[in-house]
Scaffold this active site. Structure first.
Site, short mmCIF file in Angstrom:
data_model
loop_
_atom_site.label_atom_id
_atom_site.label_comp_id
_atom_site.label_asym_id
_atom_site.label_seq_id
_atom_site.Cartn_x
_atom_site.Cartn_y
_atom_site.Cartn_z
N ASN A 162 0.44 -1.26 0.46
CA ASN A 162 -0.01 -0.13 -0.38
C ASN A 162 1.13 0.98 0.48
O ASN A 162 1.42 1.63 0.97
CB ASN A 162 -0.46 0.07 1.09
CG ASN A 162 -1.89 1.09 1.29
OD1 ASN A 162 -1.34 2.21 1.52
ND2 ASN A 162 -3.14 1.01 1.49
N HIS A 165 1.06 6.09 1.50
CA HIS A 165 1.44 7.15 2.09
C HIS A 165 2.14 7.83 1.92
O HIS A 165 3.58 8.61 2.31
CB HIS A 165 2.35 6.72 3.60
CG HIS A 165 0.82 6.04 4.58
ND1 HIS A 165 -0.32 7.09 4.89
CD2 HIS A 165 1.21 4.94 5.53
CE1 HIS A 165 -1.47 6.94 5.80
NE2 HIS A 165 -0.83 5.19 6.11
N HIS A 198 -5.87 3.86 -1.56
CA HIS A 198 -6.81 3.74 -1.24
C HIS A 198 -7.13 4.40 -1.72
O HIS A 198 -7.25 5.77 -1.26
CB HIS A 198 -6.85 3.72 0.11
CG HIS A 198 -8.06 4.10 1.35
ND1 HIS A 198 -8.42 3.89 2.48
CD2 HIS A 198 -9.15 3.94 0.52
CE1 HIS A 198 -9.42 3.97 2.95
NE2 HIS A 198 -10.47 4.31 2.01
N ARG A 200 -9.60 7.80 -0.95
CA ARG A 200 -10.40 8.43 0.17
C ARG A 200 -11.38 9.13 -0.40
O ARG A 200 -10.97 10.16 -1.65
CB ARG A 200 -9.68 8.60 1.50
CG ARG A 200 -9.43 7.60 2.25
CD ARG A 200 -8.35 7.99 3.34
NE ARG A 200 -9.45 8.40 4.20
CZ ARG A 200 -9.38 7.60 5.46
NH1 ARG A 200 -8.58 6.98 5.61
NH2 ARG A 200 -10.51 7.84 6.27
N ARG A 204 -7.24 12.88 1.15
CA ARG A 204 -6.43 12.66 1.79
C ARG A 204 -4.69 12.78 1.23
O ARG A 204 -3.65 13.00 2.11
CB ARG A 204 -6.44 12.56 3.20
CG ARG A 204 -6.14 11.40 3.65
CD ARG A 204 -6.27 10.73 4.94
NE ARG A 204 -8.25 10.40 5.37
CZ ARG A 204 -7.90 11.05 6.80
NH1 ARG A 204 -7.10 9.89 7.48
NH2 ARG A 204 -9.61 10.72 7.46
N HIS A 205 -5.16 11.28 0.45
CA HIS A 205 -3.85 11.34 0.68
C HIS A 205 -3.76 10.91 -1.16
O HIS A 205 -2.79 11.33 -2.13
CB HIS A 205 -2.90 9.79 1.45
CG HIS A 205 -3.97 9.04 1.65
ND1 HIS A 205 -4.62 8.02 0.91
CD2 HIS A 205 -4.29 7.82 2.79
CE1 HIS A 205 -5.25 7.15 1.50
NE2 HIS A 205 -5.00 7.46 3.06
N GLU A 225 -8.66 -0.02 -3.08
CA GLU A 225 -9.10 0.20 -1.37
C GLU A 225 -10.26 1.69 -1.71
O GLU A 225 -9.87 2.58 -2.02
CB GLU A 225 -8.33 0.58 -0.78
CG GLU A 225 -8.64 -0.50 0.71
CD GLU A 225 -7.26 -0.06 1.69
OE1 GLU A 225 -6.42 -0.56 1.36
OE2 GLU A 225 -7.78 0.50 3.05
N THR A 256 -8.10 3.31 8.42
CA THR A 256 -9.59 2.43 8.92
C THR A 256 -9.47 2.13 10.01
O THR A 256 -8.14 1.04 10.60
CB THR A 256 -8.93 1.45 7.59
OG1 THR A 256 -8.92 1.94 6.13
CG2 THR A 256 -10.58 0.21 7.23
N GLU A 306 -10.50 -9.49 3.21
CA GLU A 306 -9.12 -9.12 3.85
C GLU A 306 -9.39 -8.91 5.53
O GLU A 306 -9.84 -8.03 5.80
CB GLU A 306 -8.56 -8.27 3.80
CG GLU A 306 -7.36 -7.38 3.68
CD GLU A 306 -7.01 -6.04 3.37
OE1 GLU A 306 -7.36 -6.31 2.07
OE2 GLU A 306 -5.54 -5.67 4.15
N HIS A 346 -3.33 -4.58 8.11
CA HIS A 346 -3.14 -3.90 9.05
C HIS A 346 -2.75 -3.88 9.59
O HIS A 346 -2.48 -4.63 10.80
CB HIS A 346 -5.30 -3.51 9.47
CG HIS A 346 -4.92 -1.84 9.24
ND1 HIS A 346 -4.97 -1.35 10.08
CD2 HIS A 346 -5.53 -0.83 8.57
CE1 HIS A 346 -4.96 -0.26 10.31
NE2 HIS A 346 -5.66 0.24 9.14
N GLY A 368 1.08 -1.55 4.37
CA GLY A 368 1.67 -0.13 4.05
C GLY A 368 2.51 0.70 4.93
O GLY A 368 3.97 0.63 4.23
N1 PXP Z 1 -5.42 -3.30 4.76
C1 PXP Z 1 -6.98 -2.67 4.38
C2 PXP Z 1 -8.61 -2.92 4.20
C3 PXP Z 1 -6.43 -1.10 5.16
O1 PXP Z 1 -7.52 -0.04 5.37
C4 PXP Z 1 -5.03 -0.58 5.38
C5 PXP Z 1 -4.15 1.03 6.14
O2 PXP Z 1 -4.29 1.87 4.55
C6 PXP Z 1 -3.95 -1.94 5.22
C7 PXP Z 1 -4.34 -3.16 4.54
C8 PXP Z 1 -2.17 -1.29 5.44
O3 PXP Z 1 -2.59 -1.51 7.08
P1 PXP Z 1 -0.53 -0.40 7.16
O4 PXP Z 1 -0.71 0.57 6.74
O5 PXP Z 1 -0.62 -0.79 8.85
O6 PXP Z 1 0.02 -1.88 7.02
#
Ligand code: PXP
Length: 398
Positions: A162, A165, A198, A200, A204-205, A225, A256, A306, A346, A368
């Site tokens: 992901n 960021h 993602h 959104r 925001r990003h 996403e 999230t 997921e 996540h 991510g």
């Molecule tokens: N999976 C989902 C559904 C998410 O919303 C996120 C965060 O954007 C991630 C995975 C990745 O999480 P992390 O950035 O904490 O690795």
């Protein structure tokens, strides 16, 4: 090492994943150091098992598992021919399915236990001989099942990265750098099997420009996403990513926060899945490791779930982490058993990922924050390669 697996036609009403059983069978042979032997596994129904039970044990009705050691194990003549056959394990899938329900397990967990039990019989253990042997066999079974939870050999868990960021840093200055599109290309070159972004509603990003460019440049797989909001659904339908992951989205959250309440929004999410399916886009639902949500995801036609790993990653004690891990393992297995494809993510980082990557039923991890933050110090290429290595080793060995 060869395992011959035969599934009778009469078992077809049960959904049996033969690849998974073969993989587990091979691991059990390896863990018991008999990988140079062949083993036969036969899955039958209650009726056929009743016949065998009457013939060989003079007992009425079906039983769950019967083991028949090979004559080559005891006959020096056959052994001299170099035949290394362990024997046959015969399992009634009807009985296994009833037991799975009774013990709140999935069918494949029960079948795995029965294969383990049958194999230990073939290796000479017998719980009917004495209390002491029953205890020893029980302990060995527990030990093997625990080791199996970390055992995986054929399909490696995939790493999807992901890159949100990277865009977060760009947006902090409101300029054009760093570019998530460049980041995605570096991730792919370093071994990522997919890119996640993602989009959104508050932008925001990741921006619209990013998803359009990424759609053209991603060579592996693009996972978009998104919340199930009309505006974003329309963008996804036009963009046609390789898959979408639906997540709950709140304006004030930093990231999230929890999984989707699928069971409470079946109509809305089902309609989104339907629209995506018509456009040929598979849908994943981001859910907590909760049986109710898994069943609801299956019922409304999701292709993937997921599983949210956040609580496992945030655990503050070993005990809490173990508990959360078990919930994820159980949920992944249940989803897999229902025919869903299973991803997870996540909060995963360089410490917490290996254990999740070793789970047999998980196909892909979405990571991510940990990778992008490490990249600040090591460079993105190195950060991706280190995570890739962790997943590769865990997938192979646990
Ligand atoms: N999976 C989902 C559904 C998410 O919303 C996120 C965060 O954007 C991630 C995975 C990745 O999480 P992390 O950035 O904490 O690795």
């Amino acid at each position: 090492m060869t395992i011959e697996l035969t599934v009778r036609k009469t078992c077809k009403r049960h959904r049996i994943n033969t690849d998974l059983l073969l993989r587990r069978g091979r691991w059990l042979l390896r863990l018991n150091k008999v990988q140079d032997h062949t083993l036969s596994l036969l899955l039958i129904d209650d009726q056929e098992m009743s016949g065998l039970n009457a013939q060989w044990r003079h007992k009425p009705g079906p039983t769950n598992v019967l083991s028949f050691p090979s004559e080559s194990a005891t006959d020096p003549g056959l052994a001299g021919l170099g035949l290394k056959e362990l024997g046959d394990i015969v399992i009634s899938v009807d009985t296994a399915a009833r037991e799975a329900e009774q013990y709140h397990e999935t069918l494949h967990q029960r079948l795995t236990w029965l294969i383990t039990h049958g194999l230990l019989h073939l290796l000479g253990m017998d719980h009917e001989r004495s209390e002491g042997e029953a205890q020893a066999m029980y302990l060995r079974e527990q030990q093997l099942i625990q080791q199996l939870q970390h055992a995986k050999d054929s399909t490696m868990t995939q790493l999807a990265i992901n890159v949100d960021h990277v865009a977060t840093i760009r947006q902090a200055r409101g300029i054009t750098e760093p570019d998530p599109v460049t980041a995605a290309a570096i991730c792919e070159l370093a071994g990522a099997a997919g890119i996640v972004v993602h989009l959104r509603e508050d932008r925001r990003h990741i921006q619209d420009r990013d998803v359009h460019l990424l759609r053209q440049t991603i060579k592996t797989k693009m996972n978009l996403e998104m919340g199930a909001a009309r505006e974003i659904i329309d963008i996804a339908l036009a963009l046609k990513p390789d898959m979408v992951t639906l997540v709950p989205e709140k304006r004030l959250e930093l990231t999230t926060e929890g999984g989707l309440n699928v069971s409470g929004q079946k109509k809305k999410l089902g309609a989104t899945i339907e629209e995506m399916s018509r456009a040929g886009i598979p849908v994943s639902l981001f859910i907590d490791p909760d049986s109710k949500q898994i069943k609801a995801a299956r019922a409304i036609g999701a292709t993937f779930v997921e599983i949210h790993t956040g609580r496992y990653c945030d655990a503050t004690s070993e005990q809490e982490r173990d508990l959360e891990f078990r919930l994820i393992a159980q949920a992944a297995e249940e989803a897999y058993d229902l025919g869903l494809r299973v991803n997870a993510g996540h909060g995963l980082d360089y410490q917490t990922t290996a254990r999740i990557a070793a789970l047999d039923s998980i196909e892909e991890l979405s990571i991510g924050h940990a990778i992008i933050t490490r990249a600040v110090f090591t460079g993105l290429d190195q950060a991706v390669r280190e995570m890739h290595q962790i997943i590769r080793e865990a997938s192979r060995l646990g």
